[in-house]
Design a protein around this motif. Structure first.
Motif, PDB file in Angstrom:
ATOM      1  N   HIS A 132       0.814  -1.218   0.000  1.00 15.39           N
ATOM      2  CA  HIS A 132       0.000   0.000   0.000  1.00 15.39           C
ATOM      3  C   HIS A 132       0.851   1.274   0.000  1.00 15.39           C
ATOM      4  CE1 HIS A 132      -0.035  -0.439   4.627  1.00 15.39           C
ATOM      5  NE2 HIS A 132       0.562   0.712   4.388  1.00 15.39           N
ATOM      6  N   ASP A 136       1.739   1.505  -7.920  1.00 14.64           N
ATOM      7  CA  ASP A 136       0.777   0.631  -8.596  1.00 14.64           C
ATOM      8  C   ASP A 136       0.702  -0.666  -7.795  1.00 14.64           C
ATOM      9  OD1 ASP A 136      -0.600  -1.158 -10.245  1.00 14.64           O
ATOM     10  OD2 ASP A 136       0.156  -0.233 -12.089  1.00 14.64           O
ATOM     11  N   GLN A 137      -0.327  -0.786  -6.972  1.00 13.74           N
ATOM     12  CA  GLN A 137      -0.394  -1.916  -6.044  1.00 13.74           C
ATOM     13  C   GLN A 137      -0.587  -3.240  -6.778  1.00 13.74           C
ATOM     14  OE1 GLN A 137      -2.555  -0.361  -2.158  1.00 13.74           O
ATOM     15  NE2 GLN A 137      -3.378   0.661  -3.968  1.00 13.74           N
ATOM     16  N   VAL A 190      -4.860   8.842   2.779  1.00 17.24           N
ATOM     17  CA  VAL A 190      -5.434   9.181   1.478  1.00 17.24           C
ATOM     18  C   VAL A 190      -4.535  10.186   0.761  1.00 17.24           C
ATOM     19  CG1 VAL A 190      -7.390  10.276   0.318  1.00 17.24           C
ATOM     20  CG2 VAL A 190      -7.796   8.658   2.189  1.00 17.24           C
ATOM     21  N   ARG A 193      -1.098   8.575  -0.432  1.00 18.73           N
ATOM     22  CA  ARG A 193      -1.178   7.798  -1.665  1.00 18.73           C
ATOM     23  C   ARG A 193      -1.396   8.715  -2.864  1.00 18.73           C
ATOM     24  NH1 ARG A 193      -0.334   3.124  -2.620  1.00 18.73           N
ATOM     25  NH2 ARG A 193      -1.359   3.341  -4.641  1.00 18.73           N
ATOM     26  N   ALA A 194      -2.214   9.742  -2.697  1.00 18.86           N
ATOM     27  CA  ALA A 194      -2.495  10.641  -3.813  1.00 18.86           C
ATOM     28  C   ALA A 194      -1.237  11.369  -4.282  1.00 18.86           C
ATOM     29  CB  ALA A 194      -3.566  11.654  -3.418  1.00 18.86           C
ATOM     30  N   VAL A 199       0.870   7.147  -9.101  1.00 18.72           N
ATOM     31  CA  VAL A 199      -0.050   6.322  -8.312  1.00 18.72           C
ATOM     32  C   VAL A 199      -1.222   5.825  -9.158  1.00 18.72           C
ATOM     33  CG1 VAL A 199      -1.467   8.256  -7.517  1.00 18.72           C
ATOM     34  CG2 VAL A 199      -1.269   6.199  -6.103  1.00 18.72           C
ATOM     35  N   ARG A 200      -1.644   4.591  -8.888  1.00 15.52           N
ATOM     36  CA  ARG A 200      -2.833   4.020  -9.509  1.00 15.52           C
ATOM     37  C   ARG A 200      -3.676   3.393  -8.419  1.00 15.52           C
ATOM     38  NH1 ARG A 200      -1.720   0.566 -14.840  1.00 15.52           N
ATOM     39  NH2 ARG A 200      -3.986   0.822 -14.881  1.00 15.52           N
ATOM     40  N   SER A 201      -4.977   3.472  -8.566  1.00 17.63           N
ATOM     41  CA  SER A 201      -5.877   2.931  -7.552  1.00 17.63           C
ATOM     42  C   SER A 201      -5.974   1.414  -7.687  1.00 17.63           C
ATOM     43  CB  SER A 201      -7.272   3.547  -7.669  1.00 17.63           C
ATOM     44  OG  SER A 201      -7.869   3.171  -8.902  1.00 17.63           O
ATOM     45  N   LEU A 202      -6.355   0.780  -6.589  1.00 23.36           N
ATOM     46  CA  LEU A 202      -6.650  -0.652  -6.574  1.00 23.36           C
ATOM     47  C   LEU A 202      -8.072  -0.783  -6.035  1.00 23.36           C
ATOM     48  CD1 LEU A 202      -5.550  -3.580  -6.933  1.00 23.36           C
ATOM     49  CD2 LEU A 202      -5.035  -3.528  -4.485  1.00 23.36           C
ATOM     50  N   PRO A 203      -9.075  -0.805  -6.922  1.00 23.43           N
ATOM     51  CA  PRO A 203     -10.467  -0.713  -6.495  1.00 23.43           C
ATOM     52  C   PRO A 203     -11.091  -2.064  -6.134  1.00 23.43           C
ATOM     53  CG  PRO A 203     -10.371  -0.637  -8.875  1.00 23.43           C
ATOM     54  CD  PRO A 203      -8.947  -0.734  -8.390  1.00 23.43           C
TER      55      PRO A 203
END
Length: 295
Positions: A132, A136-137, A190, A193-194, A199-203
């Protein structure tokens, strides 16, 4: 100050003493998890366990003990920060001395895309609260999966329940400080990470990330960290570390009153000093997600 080898703008070497203190305090819980994970491994003569983001070395030490108990093996510590990796490796070598466990260290960025080239094929890859912090997780999980030997297990320790340490009413400041510190840390996370470049989200949940990496037999388990009151000196000092960390990263979200309360709790000369209270405690839960590389 940020460290040049990390993506998250955190000065990890400055946290070494608190990492070590937490490792020492939680050693029995870490050993239980290490035993459980090593028991998953096939009857390999000398299994290889790789600890990604080895930090203070506490979990690697637990793996060394678990491997020694089953006859030997190899523990490989990997971290992006030499100032953490060197003392952690020395610690684990001391633990493994006189056993059939080999200890190695590999300096590497878990987000660099080269782990599989720099690390030996592993029967178990352990990564605790590392992914985390990476841009890119999913790509990081994919790379960790590539480190595995056929039939090897990837274990991600991510999430769980937030640690609780403080009585609701401390007799100083406003009640509920612990909850506000936890909330402030959440807001900081938050933002942290931003602000990571690329950075890329892991939804999705971590189990889905393991499946997307091609792993099978995915499951998870959780375990408690429980140091109840009345608190020992080691617990009290760990709580001081927790307050200092949470208030540092969440400072912008705290009220002036809470900042003043935190200053008193962290001051050894103040009657409110958290390190002198035996009514503090440490209670939390961590979740481990596992998946296996097909043969």
């Amino acid at each position: 100050m940020a460290h040049k080898h990390t993506h998250d703008n955190i000065d990890w070497p400055a946290r070494l003493s608190s990492l070590r203190r937490a490792d020492e305090l939680d050693a029995p819980f870490s050993r239980g998890v290490a035993d459980r994970l090593v028991d998953l491994l096939d009857a390999t003569a000398e299994p290889v366990v790789v600890d990604i983001g080895s930090g203070g070395g506490g979990m690697s030490a637990a793996f060394a003990q678990a491997l020694a108990a089953r006859g030997g093996g190899r523990v490989v510590l990997s971290d992006a920060v030499d100032e953490l990796l060197d003392p952690a490796t020395a610690l684990v070598r001391d633990v493994a001395e006189g056993t059939a466990v080999e200890v190695e260290a590999v300096q590497a960025d878990a987000a660099g895309g080269q782990l599989a080239d720099r690390l030996p094929p592993a029967d178990l890859v352990w990564a605790s609260r590392v992914v985390h912090h990476l841009p890119d997780q999913q790509a990081a999980v994919d790379e960790l999966a590539r480190v595995l030997a056929p039939g090897g297990w990837l274990a991600l320790s991510e999430g769980g329940l937030a640690t609780r340490c403080l009585p609701w009413d401390l007799g100083v400041g406003e009640p509920g400080l612990g909850d506000r510190l936890t909330a402030a840390r959440g807001d900081w996370f938050v933002r942290m990470r931003a602000e990571i470049p690329g950075v890329r989200s892991l939804p999705v949940g971590w189990n889905k990330a393991l499946e997307a990496a091609g792993l099978t037999g995915v499951f998870s388990f959780s375990y408690l960290i429980d140091h109840p009151a009345p608190a020992s000196e080691a617990v009290r000092l760990s709580v001081v570390d927790w307050i200092a960390w949470m208030s540092d990263v969440g400072e912008d979200q705290l009220s002036d009153t809470d900042r003043q309360t935190v200053a008193r709790l962290l001051d050894p000369g103040d009657e409110a000093y958290a390190g002198a209270r035996d009514d503090v405690f440490v209670l939390g839960a961590s979740t481990v997600y596992l998946g296996r590389k097909p043969f």
